[in-house]
Design a protein around this motif. Structure first.
Motif, PDB file in Angstrom:
ATOM      1  N   LEU A 317      38.741  12.097  62.757  1.00  0.00           N
ATOM      2  CA  LEU A 317      39.411  11.328  64.116  1.00  0.00           C
ATOM      3  C   LEU A 317      41.077  11.713  63.890  1.00  0.00           C
ATOM      4  CD1 LEU A 317      37.796   7.892  65.448  1.00  0.00           C
ATOM      5  CD2 LEU A 317      38.239  10.076  66.617  1.00  0.00           C
ATOM      6  N   HIS A 318      41.010  12.103  62.281  1.00  0.00           N
ATOM      7  CA  HIS A 318      42.164  11.867  62.043  1.00  0.00           C
ATOM      8  C   HIS A 318      42.202  13.092  61.658  1.00  0.00           C
ATOM      9  CE1 HIS A 318      44.892  12.885  58.270  1.00  0.00           C
ATOM     10  NE2 HIS A 318      45.358  12.239  58.870  1.00  0.00           N
ATOM     11  N   ARG A 319      41.306  13.957  61.679  1.00  0.00           N
ATOM     12  CA  ARG A 319      41.497  16.039  61.869  1.00  0.00           C
ATOM     13  C   ARG A 319      42.075  15.968  63.231  1.00  0.00           C
ATOM     14  NH1 ARG A 319      36.872  17.868  57.368  1.00  0.00           N
ATOM     15  NH2 ARG A 319      38.478  17.356  55.665  1.00  0.00           N
ATOM     16  N   TYR A 320      41.385  15.369  64.577  1.00  0.00           N
ATOM     17  CA  TYR A 320      41.346  15.751  65.898  1.00  0.00           C
ATOM     18  C   TYR A 320      42.607  15.557  65.477  1.00  0.00           C
ATOM     19  CZ  TYR A 320      41.446  15.306  70.501  1.00  0.00           C
ATOM     20  OH  TYR A 320      42.312  15.659  71.851  1.00  0.00           O
ATOM     21  N   LEU A 321      43.374  14.335  65.772  1.00  0.00           N
ATOM     22  CA  LEU A 321      44.927  14.695  65.640  1.00  0.00           C
ATOM     23  C   LEU A 321      45.717  14.896  65.227  1.00  0.00           C
ATOM     24  CD1 LEU A 321      44.350  10.073  66.358  1.00  0.00           C
ATOM     25  CD2 LEU A 321      44.894  12.049  67.795  1.00  0.00           C
ATOM     26  N   THR A 322      46.024  15.532  63.729  1.00  0.00           N
ATOM     27  CA  THR A 322      46.367  16.570  63.270  1.00  0.00           C
ATOM     28  C   THR A 322      45.881  17.589  63.917  1.00  0.00           C
ATOM     29  OG1 THR A 322      46.056  15.482  61.414  1.00  0.00           O
ATOM     30  CG2 THR A 322      46.815  17.700  61.092  1.00  0.00           C
ATOM     31  N   SER A 323      45.615  18.299  64.635  1.00  0.00           N
ATOM     32  CA  SER A 323      44.689  19.174  65.228  1.00  0.00           C
ATOM     33  C   SER A 323      45.466  19.956  66.531  1.00  0.00           C
ATOM     34  CB  SER A 323      43.544  20.141  65.224  1.00  0.00           C
ATOM     35  OG  SER A 323      42.876  19.460  65.846  1.00  0.00           O
ATOM     36  N   THR A 324      45.537  18.658  67.380  1.00  0.00           N
ATOM     37  CA  THR A 324      46.278  18.480  68.409  1.00  0.00           C
ATOM     38  C   THR A 324      47.481  18.795  68.317  1.00  0.00           C
ATOM     39  OG1 THR A 324      45.674  16.545  68.830  1.00  0.00           O
ATOM     40  CG2 THR A 324      44.703  18.202  69.501  1.00  0.00           C
ATOM     41  N   MET A 325      48.342  17.555  67.002  1.00  0.00           N
ATOM     42  CA  MET A 325      49.759  17.843  66.892  1.00  0.00           C
ATOM     43  C   MET A 325      50.658  16.547  67.201  1.00  0.00           C
ATOM     44  SD  MET A 325      50.584  20.485  65.639  1.00  0.00           S
ATOM     45  CE  MET A 325      52.373  20.837  65.370  1.00  0.00           C
ATOM     46  N   GLN A 326      49.361  15.401  67.363  1.00  0.00           N
ATOM     47  CA  GLN A 326      49.810  14.232  67.210  1.00  0.00           C
ATOM     48  C   GLN A 326      49.625  12.518  66.266  1.00  0.00           C
ATOM     49  OE1 GLN A 326      47.239  12.645  71.195  1.00  0.00           O
ATOM     50  NE2 GLN A 326      46.488  14.834  71.025  1.00  0.00           N
ATOM     51  N   TRP A 327      49.514  13.889  65.275  1.00  0.00           N
ATOM     52  CA  TRP A 327      49.251  12.556  64.573  1.00  0.00           C
ATOM     53  C   TRP A 327      50.794  12.501  64.029  1.00  0.00           C
ATOM     54  CZ3 TRP A 327      46.222   9.500  61.827  1.00  0.00           C
ATOM     55  CH2 TRP A 327      46.937   8.465  61.000  1.00  0.00           C
ATOM     56  N   ASP A 328      51.012  11.191  63.350  1.00  0.00           N
ATOM     57  CA  ASP A 328      52.685  10.497  63.446  1.00  0.00           C
ATOM     58  C   ASP A 328      51.593   8.962  62.067  1.00  0.00           C
ATOM     59  OD1 ASP A 328      54.731   9.807  62.290  1.00  0.00           O
ATOM     60  OD2 ASP A 328      55.567   9.321  64.301  1.00  0.00           O
ATOM     61  N   ALA A 333      48.613   3.426  67.560  1.00  0.00           N
ATOM     62  CA  ALA A 333      48.155   3.615  68.719  1.00  0.00           C
ATOM     63  C   ALA A 333      47.931   4.703  69.446  1.00  0.00           C
ATOM     64  CB  ALA A 333      48.424   2.485  69.803  1.00  0.00           C
ATOM     65  N   TYR A 334      47.023   5.794  70.229  1.00  0.00           N
ATOM     66  CA  TYR A 334      46.750   6.433  70.474  1.00  0.00           C
ATOM     67  C   TYR A 334      46.183   6.904  71.905  1.00  0.00           C
ATOM     68  CZ  TYR A 334      48.640   8.422  65.888  1.00  0.00           C
ATOM     69  OH  TYR A 334      49.127   8.656  64.435  1.00  0.00           O
ATOM     70  N   VAL A 335      46.529   7.551  72.767  1.00  0.00           N
ATOM     71  CA  VAL A 335      46.669   8.177  74.219  1.00  0.00           C
ATOM     72  C   VAL A 335      46.198   8.561  74.161  1.00  0.00           C
ATOM     73  CG1 VAL A 335      46.841   6.758  76.465  1.00  0.00           C
ATOM     74  CG2 VAL A 335      47.748   5.747  75.310  1.00  0.00           C
TER      75      VAL A 335
END
Length: 531
Positions: A317-328, A333-335
């Motif tokens: 899941l972390h890699r997905y958020l990183t690849s979509t430039m959403q990780w902080d 929490a992420y929607v």
């Protein structure tokens, strides 16, 4: 819930059962109704735990842990009181005492007279029924199903294995995790289950609270590898199999290909579980994971960690958020998708008219006041004819099987009283009737020390069909040449009474006995027929 969803539309999916238990405990402590494998299990029902704790005290009064648990549950389940330091000190004092008497006295002061001397001698079902009524457990309507299932369990066990309380507690400890009730239909409660059991189901809202399971083989998992090179075996008779822990060190062995295959299978299984969990909701999905550990910098010559397969779902899941430039790193929490507060219109099925009547009390009359249970019922009682005289004759018939000599009459009568076949009040009458038989002028010889007697002894003769019939008494004379076969019957005399004795007499003649005598003794009339 604030958005309008009902409890029965919410499901919490976990990978392992221990995680389901933790979630169930968390929600239950906060007042939510739940349905789960554990919530339906008897071992997690407080009313059942109270009964079992009392069972343990009655079985082993010195069990300090059982005393403390019983006192805690009486306060919490029956009296509805939360534990306090003062009560906890009182429990410890009563639990650690040398005698269990203060424990039972405490229950009496609270209004629950267990009557431990009498109650401890009851059968399992009667004991359970008595304790349920004494502590008013049926008033806990939400747990009535657990009580009736436990009552069924005690009845089933007593019919199959007897009423030994210690053996039942051992059986309970072995089987309690597999004993449960059926899920109540139409109950508005949150469902807690495993991802595996949720396959093929759908829920309005799904929560995945532990979305961080491993995608690699667990440490300690063994690999059963197949060895191709059999020439290097220490012993020629050894199978071409190697059993080793699954670690990356296997990549440098002949089992590297098989290890890689197992790693890929585990990864795909983890992804499949993730797919099942994330495709169960109809409207909303909430996944709770953990922040993955920092990735170590790659050494010279090694591939970057980001190019290796993810080791956990959290890392995936972390890699997905990183690849979509959403990780902080500071965001919790992420929607990923938002229905803008949409809640589907509730379609309530027409409510059926309830015909159930609430059961608030289990009224039970002590069985010893309404019924007398005795062992060997088929032997003692004539169920086809409930006449008093016939019942006495059957008891007398059974007693005579045990009497070898007239001097043993008193001992046999005492044994029958001790076993519950004859009451203390009936003993005198039984002795009188036994003496009538053993001292009868024509029968006294067959109960004397000059002869040897056997009761219902079977004879097997080669080439002869096995006989189901056996005489009531076989008497061997001291000379060894004569045998007498005796049957005890109810009057009136009938020709058919002679036939079994005559056939059995033929077997003794085949065994070489020259003199075989048959005797029929009729109860009530004391008539003796010799042939």
């Amino acid at each position: 819930m604030a958005d309008g969803f009902r409890l029965q539309e919410v499901a919490v999916l976990c990978r392992r059962r221990d995680q389901s238990r933790r979630v169930a405990k968390f929600l239950k402590e906060r007042g939510y109704d739940i349905i789960s494998a554990d919530s339906l299990s008897l071992e997690f029902a407080e009313v059942v735990n109270l009964l079992v704790a009392l069972f343990r005290v009655l079985n082993q009064p010195a069990d300090t842990l059982a005393r403390a648990e019983a006192l805690l549950l009486v306060d919490r389940v029956v009296r509805g009181q939360d534990p306090t330091p003062e009560r906890a000190r009182r429990w410890a004092e009563l639990a650690n005492g040398e005698s269990a008497q203060p424990f039972f006295d405490e229950l009496r002061e609270l209004g629950y007279d267990v009557q431990e001397r009498e109650t401890g001698n009851l059968g399992l079902y009667e004991l359970t029924e008595r304790l349920i009524g004494l502590f008013g457990l049926l008033h806990r309507v939400a747990e009535q199903e657990y009580l009736f299932r436990f009552l069924d369990l005690t009845l089933e066990y007593s019919l199959r294995f007897g009423n030994n309380l210690n053996n039942f507690l051992t059986y309970w400890d072995q089987r309690k995790s597999s004993l449960s009730i059926n899920a109540p239909a139409g109950r508005d409660a949150i469902t807690i289950t495993t991802v595996h059991k949720a396959k093929g189901l759908a829920y309005g809202v799904v929560i995945v609270p532990f979305a961080d399971w491993s995608l690699r083989p667990y440490m300690g998992t063994l690999l059963w590898g197949r060895l191709a090179d059999t020439d290097r075996k220490p012993l020629a008779s050894m199978p071409a199999v190697a059993v080793l822990p699954q670690t990356q060190a296997l990549l440098h062995t002949p089992l590297a290909e098989q290890y890689t295959e197992e790693v890929e299978k585990t990864f795909l299984e983890g992804l499949n579980m993730l797919y099942v969990a994330f495709t169960r909701p109809r409207h909303r999905l909430y996944a709770i994971s953990r922040k993955p550990r920092p990735v170590k910098a790659a050494k010279d010559g090694e591939a970057p960690a980001s190019l290796e397969p993810a080791k956990t779902v959290a890392e995936l899941l972390h890699r997905y958020l990183t690849s979509t430039m959403q990780w902080d790193d500071e965001q919790m929490a992420y929607v990923l998708a938002d229905a803008h507060g949409y809640v589907p219109t509730q379609r309530h099925a027409p409510r059926a008219t309830a015909h159930d009547l609430p059961l608030h009390n289990l009224t039970s009359t002590p069985w010893e006041e309404r019924l007398r249970l005795k062992r060997h019922a088929n032997t003692v009682f004539d169920f086809d004819a409930q006449q008093t005289q016939r019942e006495w004759n059957r008891k007398l018939h059974y007693a005579l099987r045990r009497v070898k000599r007239a001097a043993e009459v008193d001992r046999v009568a005492a044994q029958l009283v001790a076993e519950g076949l004859v009451s203390t009040r009936e003993r005198a009458e039984l002795l009188r009737r036994l003496h009538e038989v053993t001292e009868h002028p024509q029968m006294a010889h067959y109960f004397s020390p000059q002869v040897e007697a056997e009761a219902e002894r079977e004879i097997l003769v080669g080439g002869t069909r096995k006989q189901d019939y056996k005489p009531d008494r076989i008497v061997f004379e001291a000379t060894g040449r004569r045998v007498t076969l005796i049957d005890f019957k109810l009057p009136p005399p009938e020709p058919r009474h002679r036939l079994p004795l005559q056939r059995y007499a033929g077997l003794f003649r085949q065994l070489g006995y020259e003199e075989v005598q048959c005797v029929l003794y009729y109860f009530d009339t004391q008539e003796v027929v010799v042939f």
